[in-house]
Design an enzyme around this catalytic site. Structure first.
Site, PDB file in Angstrom:
ATOM      1  N   LYS A  70       0.838  -1.208   0.000  1.00  0.00           N
ATOM      2  CA  LYS A  70       0.000   0.000   0.000  1.00  0.00           C
ATOM      3  C   LYS A  70       0.862   1.243   0.000  1.00  0.00           C
ATOM      4  O   LYS A  70       1.765   1.378   0.843  1.00  0.00           O
ATOM      5  CB  LYS A  70      -0.871   0.011   1.276  1.00  0.00           C
ATOM      6  CG  LYS A  70      -1.818   1.194   1.343  1.00  0.00           C
ATOM      7  CD  LYS A  70      -3.058   0.957   0.521  1.00  0.00           C
ATOM      8  CE  LYS A  70      -3.929   2.179   0.350  1.00  0.00           C
ATOM      9  NZ  LYS A  70      -3.477   3.067  -0.758  1.00  0.00           N
ATOM     10  N   LYS A 106       5.464   2.229  -2.667  1.00  0.00           N
ATOM     11  CA  LYS A 106       5.384   3.611  -3.126  1.00  0.00           C
ATOM     12  C   LYS A 106       5.735   3.635  -4.593  1.00  0.00           C
ATOM     13  O   LYS A 106       6.478   2.784  -5.072  1.00  0.00           O
ATOM     14  CB  LYS A 106       6.398   4.488  -2.372  1.00  0.00           C
ATOM     15  CG  LYS A 106       6.064   5.960  -2.427  1.00  0.00           C
ATOM     16  CD  LYS A 106       4.971   6.271  -1.422  1.00  0.00           C
ATOM     17  CE  LYS A 106       4.760   7.732  -1.208  1.00  0.00           C
ATOM     18  NZ  LYS A 106       4.144   7.951   0.122  1.00  0.00           N
ATOM     19  N   THR A 190      -5.438  12.998   6.266  1.00  0.00           N
ATOM     20  CA  THR A 190      -4.054  13.108   6.755  1.00  0.00           C
ATOM     21  C   THR A 190      -3.947  14.294   7.708  1.00  0.00           C
ATOM     22  O   THR A 190      -3.351  14.182   8.793  1.00  0.00           O
ATOM     23  CB  THR A 190      -3.061  13.273   5.579  1.00  0.00           C
ATOM     24  OG1 THR A 190      -3.392  12.318   4.569  1.00  0.00           O
ATOM     25  CG2 THR A 190      -1.634  13.078   6.033  1.00  0.00           C
ATOM     26  N   GLY A 217       4.933  23.818   3.692  1.00  0.00           N
ATOM     27  CA  GLY A 217       4.189  23.009   2.723  1.00  0.00           C
ATOM     28  C   GLY A 217       2.746  23.439   2.727  1.00  0.00           C
ATOM     29  O   GLY A 217       2.126  23.556   3.790  1.00  0.00           O
ATOM     30  N   GLY A 219       0.328  22.088   0.413  1.00  0.00           N
ATOM     31  CA  GLY A 219      -0.437  21.186  -0.454  1.00  0.00           C
ATOM     32  C   GLY A 219      -1.618  20.610   0.306  1.00  0.00           C
ATOM     33  O   GLY A 219      -2.120  21.225   1.251  1.00  0.00           O
ATOM     34  N   ASN A 220      -2.036  19.410  -0.087  1.00  0.00           N
ATOM     35  CA  ASN A 220      -3.210  18.815   0.553  1.00  0.00           C
ATOM     36  C   ASN A 220      -2.981  18.604   2.046  1.00  0.00           C
ATOM     37  O   ASN A 220      -3.895  18.769   2.849  1.00  0.00           O
ATOM     38  CB  ASN A 220      -3.581  17.491  -0.118  1.00  0.00           C
ATOM     39  CG  ASN A 220      -4.800  16.856   0.548  1.00  0.00           C
ATOM     40  OD1 ASN A 220      -5.791  17.539   0.832  1.00  0.00           O
ATOM     41  ND2 ASN A 220      -4.731  15.578   0.836  1.00  0.00           N
ATOM     42  N   SER A 346      -7.502   5.462   3.783  1.00  0.00           N
ATOM     43  CA  SER A 346      -7.388   4.656   2.564  1.00  0.00           C
ATOM     44  C   SER A 346      -7.847   3.224   2.843  1.00  0.00           C
ATOM     45  O   SER A 346      -8.544   2.599   2.038  1.00  0.00           O
ATOM     46  CB  SER A 346      -5.947   4.622   2.067  1.00  0.00           C
ATOM     47  OG  SER A 346      -5.640   5.784   1.331  1.00  0.00           O
TER      48      SER A 346
HETATM   49  N1  GLU Z   1       0.768   9.129   0.195  1.00  0.00           N
HETATM   50  C1  GLU Z   1       0.194   9.033   1.504  1.00  0.00           C
HETATM   51  C2  GLU Z   1       1.253   8.668   2.514  1.00  0.00           C
HETATM   52  O1  GLU Z   1       2.423   8.904   2.315  1.00  0.00           O
HETATM   53  C3  GLU Z   1      -1.029   8.108   1.540  1.00  0.00           C
HETATM   54  C4  GLU Z   1      -0.783   6.703   1.159  1.00  0.00           C
HETATM   55  C5  GLU Z   1      -2.020   5.835   1.044  1.00  0.00           C
HETATM   56  O2  GLU Z   1      -3.103   6.277   1.394  1.00  0.00           O
HETATM   57  O3  GLU Z   1      -1.852   4.713   0.587  1.00  0.00           O
HETATM   58  O4  GLU Z   1       0.961   8.206   3.581  1.00  0.00           O
END
Ligand code: GLU
Length: 412
Positions: A70, A106, A190, A217, A219-220, A346
């Site tokens: 994930k 990732k 997040t 930062g 962003g989101n 997620s």
């Molecule tokens: N990119 C986000 C992180 O670094 C979310 C990853 C996800 O939801 O799988 O945690």
């Protein structure tokens, strides 16, 4: 910067640090020192001018002992092998800390999305999934948004996957728009989880009610957290996007900043603010690095004055800098705990996809709160018990859980 501070070296150094505490056998350490599978893809994309351009992309599937791999996909010019590997290891620890039955992975593409048209961005996103669709899926590896990737990009990726798989499989990706099976609350998850952790830590340290906060930062993650912290009554004195930093010692009106950024595309020149060079060394109670890795490094760490650092970016502090912060008694809430709210929701998104039954935003956020609180308590208690930093405790907890799953499977 990323060459001087190789992100995957940081992962290995962090592991070395807890090796003895975790009583890691050499075999376990060996498995946890490299991704299970690492894939490089070269993606031809027809650009609007008719030319074909080839973009390099990666997927690092680090560990799936606890469940399917994930992790997000990053679109950024500085993406490289080491960064993607490091981020995939951190995802493995993160899913373990927050206790969801998933592994870690990732992905990334070397690209500056600001240079692409919307059509080019769609073709690139689809090309990534076309190249990787056989090794991703709800039971295999589940992508999600990361730096410069959005819900829209997830929707294109889902569509490409479903065309190839010839069936609906909404759980193959998370962070999708609600219209195609996304979860309510995922966009802000997040930041919501981060604020919960930040408030708990601030209370523990007896910081003032209107503690001052600086966020790197916009962003989101950083932008949403700024809004939430402001609404919760914190004094947000400094904000930084990728180009500029704005400061007002009396506090910024974050709602007005959001509107300003929407209209002007930049924070620079926000009325009533001063433009400054460095957000990391400000005299503030709480510092939130929410941009990229390697922000706080040996060169600047001695000038950091915050009492509490909440890592909303992945890997913003190098291991050497981390040691110096510990010596200075600055409390660091590590990334794999502080920003785990995203992957926690997620997971909830995948649960809803599997059941084909969808919760209200309140239900989702309540579940998130419980998951974050459990992770926070577990890490905090372990840190007290063993007299180790929160990062060491979070990593120790994660590695123990991953090692236990590997042992049960007979891998080690
Ligand atoms: N990119 C986000 C992180 O670094 C979310 C990853 C996800 O939801 O799988 O945690």
């Amino acid at each position: 910067m990323s060459n001087l501070h190789d992100p995957f070296d940081n992962v290995l150094n962090q592991l070395q640090e807890i090796k003895t505490l975790a009583e890691l056998k050499e075999g376990v350490l060996a498995v946890l020192s490299a991704p299970k599978r690492f894939i490089e893809v070269n993606l031809p994309v027809r650009m609007d001018d008719g030319q074909v351009k080839v973009f390099k992309g990666y997927r690092s599937q680090f560990n799936d002992a606890r469940g399917p791999f994930k992790g997000g996909v990053r679109f950024h010019p500085n993406v490289d092998e080491s960064e993607v590997k490091a981020l995939s290891a951190w995802m493995t620890w993160k899913t373990a800390v927050v206790g969801v039955p998933l592994g870690g992975s990732k992905g990334g593409i070397i690209v500056d999305t600001k240079q692409l048209s919307i059509g080019e961005l769609e073709r690139l996103s689809r090309a990534y999934i076309r190249a990787l669709w056989e090794v991703v899926g709800p039971e295999l590896d589940v992508p999600a948004p990361d730096v410069y990737t959005t819900g829209q990009i997830m929707a294109w990726m889902l569509d490409e996957y479903e065309v190839l798989a010839r069936r609906h499989r909404p759980g193959m990706i998370t962070g999708k728009p609600v219209a195609v099976g996304g979860s309510k609350g995922r966009v802000q998850a997040t930041a919501v989880g981060g604020l919960q952790v930040l408030m708990a830590a601030a209370k523990h340290l007896n910081l003032p009610e209107k503690a001052s906060v600086a966020i790197q930062g916009f962003g989101n993650v950083g932008g949403t957290l700024a809004g939430l912290a402001y609404a919760a009554g914190f004094k947000v004195v400094a904000l930084a996007d990728s180009k500029s930093t704005i400061y007002n010692s009396e506090g910024l009106d974050v709602v007005a900043v959001e509107n300003y950024k929407k209209q002007n595309g930049t924070l620079f020149g926000f009325p009533g603010s001063k433009n400054i060079n460095d957000i990391l060394t400000l005299e503030v109670d709480i510092l939130v690095p929410a941009a990229l890795e390697n922000s706080i490094i040996v060169d600047n760490v001695r000038d950091v004055k915050a009492r509490l650092i909440v890592e909303m970016a992945n890997g913003p502090i190098t291991p050497e800098a981390d040691k110096i912060l510990a010596e200075k008694n600055i409390i660091v809430v590590p990334d794999i705990l502080a920003n785990a709210g995203g992957v926690a929701v997620s997971y909830l998104e995948q649960v809803q996809n599997a059941a084909n039954y969808y919760w209200s935003e309140i239900e989702v956020l309540q579940k998130l709160e419980v998951m974050m609180a459990e992770a926070l308590t577990a890490v905090w208690e372990l840190s007290n018990d063993k007299k180790i930093t929160l990062r060491q405790a979070a990593l120790l907890l994660a590695v123990r859980r991953v090692a236990e799953a590997m042992k049960s499977r007979g891998w080690v």
